[in-house]
Scaffold this active site. Structure first.
Site, mmCIF file in Angstrom:
data_model
loop_
_atom_site.group_PDB
_atom_site.id
_atom_site.type_symbol
_atom_site.label_atom_id
_atom_site.label_comp_id
_atom_site.label_asym_id
_atom_site.label_seq_id
_atom_site.Cartn_x
_atom_site.Cartn_y
_atom_site.Cartn_z
ATOM 1 N N GLY A 59 9.560 87.764 -33.722
ATOM 2 C CA GLY A 59 8.803 87.588 -32.464
ATOM 3 C C GLY A 59 8.085 89.069 -32.492
ATOM 4 O O GLY A 59 7.944 89.812 -33.385
ATOM 5 N N CYS A 86 13.539 89.742 -38.985
ATOM 6 C CA CYS A 86 12.923 90.623 -38.464
ATOM 7 C C CYS A 86 12.477 90.801 -37.223
ATOM 8 O O CYS A 86 13.773 91.970 -36.531
ATOM 9 C CB CYS A 86 10.813 89.668 -38.377
ATOM 10 S SG CYS A 86 9.861 91.264 -38.332
ATOM 11 N N TYR A 87 12.147 90.439 -36.047
ATOM 12 C CA TYR A 87 12.416 90.789 -34.738
ATOM 13 C C TYR A 87 14.095 91.380 -34.231
ATOM 14 O O TYR A 87 14.776 91.402 -33.934
ATOM 15 C CB TYR A 87 11.507 90.594 -33.670
ATOM 16 C CG TYR A 87 11.993 90.969 -32.348
ATOM 17 C CD1 TYR A 87 10.753 91.670 -31.764
ATOM 18 C CD2 TYR A 87 12.844 90.702 -31.383
ATOM 19 C CE1 TYR A 87 11.143 92.185 -30.635
ATOM 20 C CE2 TYR A 87 12.930 91.150 -30.062
ATOM 21 C CZ TYR A 87 11.889 92.417 -29.221
ATOM 22 O OH TYR A 87 12.294 92.609 -28.252
ATOM 23 N N HIS A 180 10.876 87.955 -44.180
ATOM 24 C CA HIS A 180 11.249 86.390 -43.767
ATOM 25 C C HIS A 180 11.901 85.784 -45.069
ATOM 26 O O HIS A 180 10.864 84.930 -45.423
ATOM 27 C CB HIS A 180 9.784 86.269 -43.305
ATOM 28 C CG HIS A 180 9.530 86.921 -42.316
ATOM 29 N ND1 HIS A 180 9.752 86.047 -40.583
ATOM 30 C CD2 HIS A 180 8.744 88.086 -41.958
ATOM 31 C CE1 HIS A 180 9.437 87.219 -39.608
ATOM 32 N NE2 HIS A 180 8.707 88.375 -40.296
ATOM 33 N N GLU A 182 12.473 82.395 -44.228
ATOM 34 C CA GLU A 182 12.037 80.915 -43.974
ATOM 35 C C GLU A 182 10.937 80.811 -44.914
ATOM 36 O O GLU A 182 10.370 79.638 -45.268
ATOM 37 C CB GLU A 182 11.424 80.752 -42.777
ATOM 38 C CG GLU A 182 11.332 81.775 -42.526
ATOM 39 C CD GLU A 182 11.141 82.731 -41.322
ATOM 40 O OE1 GLU A 182 12.505 83.903 -42.276
ATOM 41 O OE2 GLU A 182 10.335 83.438 -40.812
ATOM 42 N N ASP A 238 6.070 57.490 -36.795
ATOM 43 C CA ASP A 238 7.675 56.721 -35.899
ATOM 44 C C ASP A 238 7.392 56.144 -35.238
ATOM 45 O O ASP A 238 9.067 55.441 -35.052
ATOM 46 C CB ASP A 238 6.815 58.545 -34.599
ATOM 47 C CG ASP A 238 5.851 59.939 -34.800
ATOM 48 O OD1 ASP A 238 6.251 59.830 -36.266
ATOM 49 O OD2 ASP A 238 5.740 60.379 -34.619
ATOM 50 N N LYS A 380 9.303 66.117 -38.858
ATOM 51 C CA LYS A 380 8.557 64.869 -39.418
ATOM 52 C C LYS A 380 8.763 64.389 -40.623
ATOM 53 O O LYS A 380 9.123 62.934 -41.419
ATOM 54 C CB LYS A 380 6.883 64.853 -39.366
ATOM 55 C CG LYS A 380 5.758 63.964 -39.921
ATOM 56 C CD LYS A 380 5.259 62.877 -38.580
ATOM 57 C CE LYS A 380 4.250 61.973 -38.840
ATOM 58 N NZ LYS A 380 4.329 61.183 -37.633
HETATM 59 N N1 LIG Z 1 -1.452 49.843 -31.751
HETATM 60 C C1 LIG Z 1 -0.072 50.172 -29.955
HETATM 61 N N2 LIG Z 1 0.475 49.025 -30.198
HETATM 62 C C2 LIG Z 1 1.674 49.563 -30.035
HETATM 63 N N3 LIG Z 1 1.854 50.776 -29.241
HETATM 64 C C3 LIG Z 1 1.178 51.405 -29.580
HETATM 65 C C4 LIG Z 1 -0.212 51.378 -29.780
HETATM 66 N N4 LIG Z 1 -0.580 53.195 -30.293
HETATM 67 C C5 LIG Z 1 0.268 53.726 -29.940
HETATM 68 N N5 LIG Z 1 1.478 53.276 -29.544
HETATM 69 C C6 LIG Z 1 2.487 53.423 -28.789
HETATM 70 O O1 LIG Z 1 2.469 54.650 -28.367
HETATM 71 C C7 LIG Z 1 2.679 56.322 -29.017
HETATM 72 C C8 LIG Z 1 1.892 57.413 -29.534
HETATM 73 O O2 LIG Z 1 1.325 57.196 -30.535
HETATM 74 P P1 LIG Z 1 1.457 58.240 -32.362
HETATM 75 O O3 LIG Z 1 0.398 57.283 -33.039
HETATM 76 O O4 LIG Z 1 1.034 59.467 -31.442
HETATM 77 O O5 LIG Z 1 2.423 57.785 -32.542
HETATM 78 P P2 LIG Z 1 2.495 56.661 -34.190
HETATM 79 O O6 LIG Z 1 2.118 55.788 -34.005
HETATM 80 O O7 LIG Z 1 4.515 56.129 -34.476
HETATM 81 O O8 LIG Z 1 2.707 57.924 -35.123
HETATM 82 P P3 LIG Z 1 1.880 58.409 -36.487
HETATM 83 O O9 LIG Z 1 1.659 59.440 -35.603
HETATM 84 O O10 LIG Z 1 2.432 58.733 -37.992
HETATM 85 O O11 LIG Z 1 -0.037 57.673 -35.380
HETATM 86 C C9 LIG Z 1 3.568 55.365 -30.444
HETATM 87 O O12 LIG Z 1 4.871 55.747 -31.365
HETATM 88 C C10 LIG Z 1 3.994 54.051 -29.975
HETATM 89 O O13 LIG Z 1 4.577 53.612 -29.293
HETATM 90 N N1 LIG Z 2 7.325 89.589 -37.498
HETATM 91 C C1 LIG Z 2 8.459 90.110 -36.401
HETATM 92 O O1 LIG Z 2 9.446 89.165 -35.855
HETATM 93 C C2 LIG Z 2 8.202 90.852 -36.112
HETATM 94 C C3 LIG Z 2 8.808 92.208 -35.106
HETATM 95 C C4 LIG Z 2 7.698 93.059 -34.798
HETATM 96 N N2 LIG Z 2 7.112 92.799 -33.849
HETATM 97 C C5 LIG Z 2 7.645 94.414 -35.347
HETATM 98 O O2 LIG Z 2 5.820 93.845 -35.561
HETATM 99 O O3 LIG Z 2 7.907 94.881 -36.140
#
Ligand SMILES: Nc1ncnc2c1ncn2[C@@H]1O[C@H](COP(=O)(O)OP(=O)(O)OP(=O)(O)O)[C@@H](O)[C@H]1O
Ligand SMILES: NC(=O)CC[C@H](N)C(=O)O
Ligand SMILES: O=c1[nH]c(=O)c2[nH+]cn([C@@H]3O[C@H](COP(=O)(O)O)[C@@H](O)[C@H]3O)c2[nH]1
Ligand SMILES: [Mg+2]
Length: 524
Positions: A59, A86-87, A180, A182, A238, A380
């Site tokens: 943090g 860390c924090y 870290h 991660e 998605d 994702k």
């Molecule tokens: N041409 C379309 N026809 C029907 N639904 C759509 C269309 N475009 C977008 N949507 C709806 O809007 C939502 C949001 O769109 P968005 O582009 O963020 O996501 P995605 O297309 O599923 O995935 P990606 O992030 O890979 O493009 C989609 O999940 C879908 O449900």
């Molecule tokens: N990356 C962190 O979690 C930093 C912790 C705290 N803020 C520091 O500066 O030490």
């Protein structure tokens, strides 16, 4: 038998670090379910969550300040292993009776820590072992550090400038690391997290694509019963994965609506229909709404205005299709975990609206449909893995994101069919060359932008006075920042030649060399 994949899980308490999401992803990669919650989660909720181990994340604040976040006391009373990063380590030290001080060495970046003693967390994990000792390559980012360990703790690692770089109370299973684990720069970071999660917290690796799918299928069936579900299918990652998942779970109780708004890439609609309707047997209604969209966009050139019009028209078309289908009680959406985390963060923050992202989330209340969001807990990369496991084509699952407003924001100013048609052709050439050269998957997003200005050229012996397009390709991890991709000149040259030679309406091709920030990825 169905595994209870949520039976063993890790709780991550967030103190505001930009790496908290990364920790959650790392835990999932190890095969264990994890959730991020705010540091002030109530004791009751923590007990109800019943984690097998708890990670206190980093943090930006300082434990030395009086009004700064602390971990809920219950964390140290549940008898489960706790890892402070860390924090998280600093607050653990302070809360258990140790001391934290602001050091005059702000450490940021690579460091080598010396492992000492035989603590459970780091035992046998080492990058270099020689006459000078056992060393780990780590990544540090801190100004404060633990200056006195709480009672019961012993030293696990040290550096010259940070004498308490890792500490542990093996008895109570409390561990703290100042670095870290991660981030990938900490070379053995994943091994350290795995030690904490698998060995010390005793979690099994149940979080696999196959298990996730089995679990989601059962949960979707429980939620919808014999009800009908409607899904907006865009062909994006998605919504495609949701379609495949729901089809597996509830078969023809699912109807998808694919809206052809005239702002899609070349052959996009046909591909969606071929993949889902023909090959997978999913019920897909194709709503041809090109004229409607282009009609509403006529005369509008302001980017935000265009986004609003496109968003509203989407809802209109979607609503009309939903009304035609009788007795639909559920609306499915491709909401994923970062959307959930980001909207939680957005509620507390005061972020500026740079672009209003289109979403079907704004559907009218009177549709009275209950939401089905099976991907709400997934990142994702997990969504992609389950997409592949569900049998979706690799190219569909690993494609670049395509914004909802589509070519509507890639044609600058007023949108016209003539422009969209030209842009589609140019874009198809760019994509084809990216695939052929192996660059498609080396960049994270690429497309062509149509500029409504005319420029002079000479083709053959004739003068050409036509439009300009720009190629855009970026490398990015989170789409919040991006670097323009250094595509090979030969590739850009080939794309440019093909576009100018084969598309009559284009006389010039430019390459966008702007990074984000200050530019954004899309041009509008
Ligand atoms: N041409 C379309 N026809 C029907 N639904 C759509 C269309 N475009 C977008 N949507 C709806 O809007 C939502 C949001 O769109 P968005 O582009 O963020 O996501 P995605 O297309 O599923 O995935 P990606 O992030 O890979 O493009 C989609 O999940 C879908 O449900
Ligand atoms: N990356 C962190 O979690 C930093 C912790 C705290 N803020 C520091 O500066 O030490
Ligand atoms: O679904 C979407 N609806 C939108 O309205 C929208 N606007 C931008 N994008 C995508 O978001 C990422 C970041 O884009 P910007 O740097 O242009 O803001 C990039 O991946 C963009 O393609 C959108 N996606
Ligand atoms: Mg999309």
């Amino acid at each position: 038998m169905r595994q209870n994949i949520h039976a063993q899980k890790i709780l991550i308490l967030d103190f505001g670090s930009q790496y908290t999401q990364l920790i959650a992803r790392r835990v999932r990669e190890i095969g264990v379910y994890s959730e991020i919650h705010a540091f002030d989660m109530s004791a009751e909720d923590i007990r109800a969550f019943a984690p097998q181990g708890i990670i206190l994340a980093g943090g930006p604040e300082s434990v030395t300040g009086s009004d700064t976040p602390r971990a809920p006391g219950v964390v140290f009373e549940m008898g489960v292993p706790v890892l402070g990063i860390c924090y998280g380590m600093q607050t653990m030290a302070e809360q258990l009776g140790g001391k934290v001080a602001t050091s005059n060495h702000r450490e940021f970046g690579y460091a080598e820590v010396q492992v000492v003693g035989d603590g459970q967390l780091l035992d046998g994990i080492v990058d270099r072992d020689d006459s000078t000792g056992r060393w780990l390559d780590v990544w540090m980012s801190h100004g404060d550090q633990v200056s006195a360990m709480p009672e019961g703790f012993k030293l696990m690692a040290q550096t010259e400038t940070c004498p308490i770089a890792a500490m542990a109370d093996d008895e109570r299973q409390f561990y703290g690391v100042q670095f870290h684990p991660e981030v990938t720069h900490t070379l053995k970071g994943q091994e350290i997290l795995e030690r904490f999660i698998r060995t010390l917290s005793g979690c099994d690796a149940l979080w696999t694509a196959e298990n996730i799918i089995d679990d989601l299928v059962v949960r979707v069936r429980e939620q919808v019963g014999s009800g009908k579900v409607l899904l907006g299918l865009s062909g994006g990652v998605d919504s495609s994965v949701v379609a495949a998942l729901l089809h597996k779970a509830i078969g023809d109780q699912l109807t998808c609506v694919f809206v052809d708004n005239g702002l899609l890439r070349k052959n996009e609609g046909d591909q969606v229909m071929a993949t889902f309707a023909q090959n997978m047997g999913v019920k897909v209604i194709r709503a041809d709404a090109e004229d409607l969209f282009l009609g509403k966009l006529k005369g509008i050139s302001d980017p935000e205005e265009k986004r609003k019009v496109i968003g509203h028209t989407f809802i209109e078309v979607f609503d009309a299709e939903a009304t035609k289908l009788k007795d639909v009680h559920f609306l499915a959406q491709g909401t994923i975990y970062p959307d959930v985390i980001e909207s939680a963060a957005a509620k507390t923050g005061k972020a500026h609206v740079i672009k209003s992202h289109h979403n079907v989330g704004g559907l009218p209340d009177d549709m009275a449909m209950e939401l089905v969001e099976p991907l709400r807990e997934l990142f994702k990369d997990e969504v992609r893995r389950i997409g592949v496991a569900l049998g979706l084509p690799h190219d569909m699952v690993y494609r670049h994101p395509f914004p909802g407003p589509g070519l509507g924001v890639r044609i600058l100013g007023e949108v016209k069919k003539e422009y969209a048609d030209i842009l589609r052709e140019a874009d198809a050439i760019f994509m084809e060359e990216l695939y052929k050269s192996g660059w498609y998957h080396k960049v994270n997003q690429a497309f062509v932008v149509f500029l409504p200005v005319k420029s002079v050229g000479v083709v053959g012996d004739g003068r050409r006075y036509e439009w300009v397009v720009a190629l855009r390709a970026v490398e990015t991890i989170d789409f919040m920042t991006a670097r323009w991709a250094h595509l090979p000149y030969e590739l850009i040259e080939r794309v440019s030649n093909r576009i100018i030679n084969s598309i009559e309406g284009i006389s010039r091709v430019a390459y966008d060399v702007s990074s984000k920030p200050p530019a954004t990825i899309e041009w509008e």
